[in-house]
Design a protein around this motif. Structure first.
Motif, short mmCIF file in Angstrom:
data_model
loop_
_atom_site.label_atom_id
_atom_site.label_comp_id
_atom_site.label_asym_id
_atom_site.label_seq_id
_atom_site.Cartn_x
_atom_site.Cartn_y
_atom_site.Cartn_z
N PRO A 128 0.82 -1.22 0.00
CA PRO A 128 0.00 0.00 0.00
C PRO A 128 0.86 1.27 0.00
O PRO A 128 1.93 1.30 0.60
CB PRO A 128 -0.80 -0.09 1.30
N ILE A 129 0.35 2.28 -0.66
CA ILE A 129 0.99 3.60 -0.62
C ILE A 129 0.54 4.27 0.66
O ILE A 129 -0.66 4.43 0.89
CB ILE A 129 0.61 4.43 -1.86
N LYS A 130 1.48 4.67 1.48
CA LYS A 130 1.14 5.26 2.78
C LYS A 130 0.53 6.64 2.65
O LYS A 130 -0.39 6.99 3.37
CB LYS A 130 2.38 5.31 3.67
N GLN A 186 -9.78 14.00 -10.37
CA GLN A 186 -10.27 14.58 -9.13
C GLN A 186 -9.32 14.29 -7.96
O GLN A 186 -8.87 15.20 -7.30
CB GLN A 186 -11.68 14.05 -8.80
N SER A 187 -9.06 13.00 -7.71
CA SER A 187 -8.20 12.63 -6.59
C SER A 187 -7.78 11.18 -6.70
O SER A 187 -8.36 10.40 -7.46
CB SER A 187 -8.93 12.85 -5.26
N VAL A 188 -6.77 10.83 -5.89
CA VAL A 188 -6.37 9.43 -5.75
C VAL A 188 -7.12 8.88 -4.54
O VAL A 188 -7.04 9.45 -3.45
CB VAL A 188 -4.85 9.29 -5.56
N VAL A 189 -7.86 7.80 -4.74
CA VAL A 189 -8.65 7.20 -3.66
C VAL A 189 -7.79 6.24 -2.85
O VAL A 189 -7.82 6.25 -1.61
CB VAL A 189 -9.88 6.48 -4.24
N LYS A 190 -7.03 5.40 -3.53
CA LYS A 190 -6.10 4.48 -2.86
C LYS A 190 -5.08 4.01 -3.88
O LYS A 190 -5.26 4.20 -5.09
CB LYS A 190 -6.81 3.30 -2.21
N LEU A 201 -3.42 2.42 -9.00
CA LEU A 201 -4.15 3.48 -8.31
C LEU A 201 -5.63 3.42 -8.62
O LEU A 201 -6.02 3.18 -9.77
CB LEU A 201 -3.62 4.85 -8.76
N VAL A 202 -6.46 3.68 -7.62
CA VAL A 202 -7.89 3.93 -7.84
C VAL A 202 -8.02 5.44 -7.86
O VAL A 202 -7.65 6.13 -6.91
CB VAL A 202 -8.76 3.29 -6.75
N ILE A 203 -8.54 5.93 -8.99
CA ILE A 203 -8.57 7.37 -9.26
C ILE A 203 -10.01 7.84 -9.42
O ILE A 203 -10.76 7.27 -10.21
CB ILE A 203 -7.77 7.68 -10.54
N TYR A 221 -11.76 4.88 -11.57
CA TYR A 221 -11.01 4.01 -12.47
C TYR A 221 -9.80 3.46 -11.74
O TYR A 221 -9.24 4.11 -10.86
CB TYR A 221 -10.52 4.80 -13.70
N GLU A 222 -9.42 2.24 -12.11
CA GLU A 222 -8.18 1.68 -11.61
C GLU A 222 -7.17 1.74 -12.75
O GLU A 222 -7.40 1.19 -13.83
CB GLU A 222 -8.35 0.23 -11.16
#
Length: 115
Positions: A31-33, A62-66, A79-81, A92-93
Protein backbone atom coordinates in the motif's frame (compact mmCIF):
# COMPACT_ATOMS: atom_id res chain seq x y z
CA UNK A 1 33.40 -26.64 6.86
CA UNK A 2 29.86 -28.04 6.87
CA UNK A 3 28.68 -25.98 9.91
CA UNK A 4 29.92 -22.84 8.14
CA UNK A 5 27.67 -23.50 5.12
CA UNK A 6 24.71 -24.28 7.39
CA UNK A 7 25.27 -20.98 9.18
CA UNK A 8 25.43 -19.14 5.84
CA UNK A 9 22.19 -20.79 4.67
CA UNK A 10 20.40 -19.83 7.89
CA UNK A 11 21.71 -16.27 7.63
CA UNK A 12 20.51 -16.02 4.00
CA UNK A 13 17.01 -17.19 4.99
CA UNK A 14 16.85 -14.71 7.87
CA UNK A 15 17.96 -11.82 5.62
CA UNK A 16 15.35 -12.83 3.05
CA UNK A 17 12.61 -12.87 5.69
CA UNK A 18 13.71 -9.52 7.09
CA UNK A 19 13.65 -7.93 3.62
CA UNK A 20 10.19 -9.38 2.94
CA UNK A 21 8.89 -8.01 6.25
CA UNK A 22 10.09 -4.52 5.30
CA UNK A 23 8.49 -4.79 1.84
CA UNK A 24 11.87 -4.59 0.15
CA UNK A 25 11.58 -7.60 -2.14
CA UNK A 26 10.60 -7.19 -5.76
CA UNK A 27 7.25 -8.49 -6.93
CA UNK A 28 4.81 -7.90 -4.08
CA UNK A 29 2.25 -5.08 -4.01
CA UNK A 30 2.40 -2.81 -0.96
CA UNK A 31 0.00 0.00 0.00
CA UNK A 32 0.99 3.60 -0.62
CA UNK A 33 1.14 5.26 2.78
CA UNK A 34 0.53 8.81 1.55
CA UNK A 35 -1.84 8.92 -1.43
CA UNK A 36 -1.63 12.73 -1.29
CA UNK A 37 2.08 12.66 -2.11
CA UNK A 38 2.71 14.98 -5.10
CA UNK A 39 4.49 12.19 -7.03
CA UNK A 40 1.50 9.85 -6.62
CA UNK A 41 -0.82 12.63 -7.81
CA UNK A 42 1.45 13.20 -10.81
CA UNK A 43 1.31 9.48 -11.71
CA UNK A 44 -2.51 9.55 -11.44
CA UNK A 45 -2.81 12.66 -13.62
CA UNK A 46 -0.51 10.99 -16.17
CA UNK A 47 -2.79 7.92 -16.20
CA UNK A 48 -5.91 10.02 -16.83
CA UNK A 49 -4.16 12.10 -19.50
CA UNK A 50 -2.83 9.02 -21.34
CA UNK A 51 -6.22 7.33 -21.19
CA UNK A 52 -7.88 10.45 -22.61
CA UNK A 53 -5.36 10.53 -25.50
CA UNK A 54 -5.81 6.84 -26.33
CA UNK A 55 -9.59 6.69 -25.98
CA UNK A 56 -10.64 10.17 -27.09
CA UNK A 57 -12.46 10.77 -23.80
CA UNK A 58 -12.27 13.85 -21.59
CA UNK A 59 -12.09 12.47 -18.08
CA UNK A 60 -11.10 15.05 -15.46
CA UNK A 61 -8.80 14.01 -12.61
CA UNK A 62 -10.27 14.58 -9.13
CA UNK A 63 -8.20 12.63 -6.59
CA UNK A 64 -6.37 9.43 -5.75
CA UNK A 65 -8.65 7.20 -3.66
CA UNK A 66 -6.10 4.48 -2.86
CA UNK A 67 -2.99 2.95 -4.31
CA UNK A 68 -0.31 0.31 -4.21
CA UNK A 69 3.19 0.03 -5.59
CA UNK A 70 5.15 -2.93 -6.87
CA UNK A 71 8.92 -2.98 -7.29
CA UNK A 72 9.93 -4.52 -10.63
CA UNK A 73 12.64 -3.33 -13.03
CA UNK A 74 11.24 0.07 -12.14
CA UNK A 75 8.00 0.53 -10.25
CA UNK A 76 4.35 -0.20 -10.97
CA UNK A 77 1.66 2.00 -9.48
CA UNK A 78 -1.86 0.57 -9.16
CA UNK A 79 -4.15 3.48 -8.31
CA UNK A 80 -7.89 3.93 -7.84
CA UNK A 81 -8.57 7.37 -9.26
CA UNK A 82 -11.70 9.49 -8.83
CA UNK A 83 -12.59 11.33 -12.05
CA UNK A 84 -15.41 13.35 -13.55
CA UNK A 85 -16.85 12.19 -16.83
CA UNK A 86 -18.81 15.27 -17.91
CA UNK A 87 -20.87 15.86 -14.75
CA UNK A 88 -20.78 12.23 -13.59
CA UNK A 89 -18.38 11.01 -10.91
CA UNK A 90 -16.60 7.73 -11.58
CA UNK A 91 -13.65 5.70 -10.35
CA UNK A 92 -11.01 4.01 -12.47
CA UNK A 93 -8.18 1.68 -11.61
CA UNK A 94 -5.03 2.57 -13.50
CA UNK A 95 -1.69 0.80 -13.59
CA UNK A 96 1.34 2.87 -14.55
CA UNK A 97 4.86 1.53 -15.01
CA UNK A 98 7.62 4.03 -14.24
CA UNK A 99 11.39 3.98 -14.62
CA UNK A 100 12.21 7.15 -12.73
CA UNK A 101 15.93 7.07 -13.62
CA UNK A 102 15.04 6.98 -17.35
CA UNK A 103 12.21 9.51 -16.98
CA UNK A 104 9.75 7.11 -18.63
CA UNK A 105 6.18 6.14 -17.80
CA UNK A 106 3.73 3.81 -19.49
CA UNK A 107 0.02 3.35 -18.89
CA UNK A 108 -0.51 -0.41 -18.67
CA UNK A 109 -4.24 -0.46 -17.94
CA UNK A 110 -7.09 1.87 -17.08
CA UNK A 111 -10.48 0.35 -16.30
CA UNK A 112 -13.61 1.68 -14.69
CA UNK A 113 -14.27 0.32 -11.21
CA UNK A 114 -17.71 -1.24 -10.93
CA UNK A 115 -19.34 -0.29 -7.66
Amino acid sequence: MRPFFCLLAILAVLLHLAAAARGGLAGGWKPIKDINDPHVKEIAEFAVSEYNKKSGTKLEFQSVVKGETQVVAGENYRLVIAVKDNAEAAKYEGVVYEKIWEHTRELLSFDQVKE
